[in-house]
Design a protein around this motif. Structure first.
Motif, short mmCIF file in Angstrom:
data_model
loop_
_atom_site.label_atom_id
_atom_site.label_comp_id
_atom_site.label_asym_id
_atom_site.label_seq_id
_atom_site.Cartn_x
_atom_site.Cartn_y
_atom_site.Cartn_z
N PHE A 1 0.83 -1.20 0.00
CA PHE A 1 0.00 0.00 0.00
C PHE A 1 0.87 1.25 0.00
O PHE A 1 1.76 1.39 0.84
N ASP B 1 0.38 4.21 1.01
CA ASP B 1 0.30 5.08 2.18
C ASP B 1 0.89 4.45 3.44
O ASP B 1 0.87 5.05 4.51
N ILE C 1 1.02 -5.45 8.49
CA ILE C 1 0.03 -5.13 7.46
C ILE C 1 0.33 -5.93 6.19
O ILE C 1 -0.56 -6.53 5.60
N ALA D 1 -2.08 -8.79 4.69
CA ALA D 1 -2.57 -8.61 3.31
C ALA D 1 -2.18 -9.82 2.46
O ALA D 1 -2.99 -10.31 1.66
N GLU E 1 -7.56 -6.05 3.36
CA GLU E 1 -7.49 -5.51 2.00
C GLU E 1 -7.43 -4.00 2.10
O GLU E 1 -7.79 -3.42 3.11
N GLY E 2 -6.99 -3.39 1.04
CA GLY E 2 -7.01 -1.94 0.98
C GLY E 2 -8.34 -1.43 0.48
O GLY E 2 -9.26 -2.21 0.22
N TYR E 3 -8.42 -0.13 0.38
CA TYR E 3 -9.63 0.51 -0.14
C TYR E 3 -9.55 0.55 -1.67
O TYR E 3 -8.48 0.34 -2.25
N LYS F 1 -5.18 2.46 -1.26
CA LYS F 1 -4.57 2.80 0.03
C LYS F 1 -5.09 1.88 1.13
O LYS F 1 -6.15 1.28 1.03
N PHE F 2 -4.30 1.81 2.22
CA PHE F 2 -4.67 1.01 3.38
C PHE F 2 -5.27 1.87 4.49
O PHE F 2 -6.13 1.43 5.22
N GLU F 3 -4.82 3.09 4.61
CA GLU F 3 -5.27 4.03 5.63
C GLU F 3 -5.16 3.43 7.04
O GLU F 3 -6.15 3.22 7.72
N PRO F 4 -3.91 3.17 7.48
CA PRO F 4 -3.70 2.47 8.74
C PRO F 4 -4.19 3.19 9.99
O PRO F 4 -4.44 2.54 11.01
N GLU G 1 -16.09 -3.45 8.10
CA GLU G 1 -14.68 -3.76 7.82
C GLU G 1 -14.14 -4.79 8.79
O GLU G 1 -13.47 -5.75 8.39
#
Length: 125
Positions: free
Chosen positions: A3, A5, A16, A20, A26-28, A32-35, A43
């Motif tokens: 990801f 980000d 992460i 994954a 999963e990411g968006y 991005k993952f937006e941790p 989610e």
């Protein structure tokens, strides 16, 4: 991590990436993952359903919650998790997919995961 980000010096980068790679997270759609983002119920339940390896086809097609249906991206995971008994903390027929997932809810779901439940039961044998 795959990801963009998740910086190379981010404290959870390896975890992460590992989660994954196993398909647990999963990411968006943006990639991005937006941790730092707070998890929603949808989610979190999706993550737990994938982590527990609950079979995708195991949902009995019962409608558990009136506010989530087959058009929602997490519907299948929610139904599978409900079938597996992971969502007993929800006292009504409303799932509230966008509601923040609390630490208490996480503890409840974790304690009901098949592998964790086996470990807990072994403590009391």
């Amino acid at each position: 991590a795959k990801f963009p980000d998740v910086r190379s010096d981010y404290w959870a980068r390896n975890q992460i990436g590992s989660a994954a790679a196993r398909g647990w997270v999963e990411g968006y759609p943006t990639g991005k993952f937006e941790p730092a983002r707070v998890l929603t119920r949808a989610e979190a339940v999706s993550i737990f359903a994938r982590f527990a390896a609950l079979p995708p086809g195991s949902a009995k097609r019962k409608i558990y919650y009136k506010d989530i249906n087959a058009k929602h991206w997490a519907w299948r995971s929610v139904e599978i998790a409900a079938d597996a008994g992971l969502l007993r903390f929800i006292p009504s027929d409303t799932f509230e997919a966008k509601k923040h997932f609390t630490r208490g809810e996480a503890a409840e779901v974790i304690s009901r995961l098949p592998t964790v439940k086996e470990q807990i039961n072994a403590l009391y044998r």
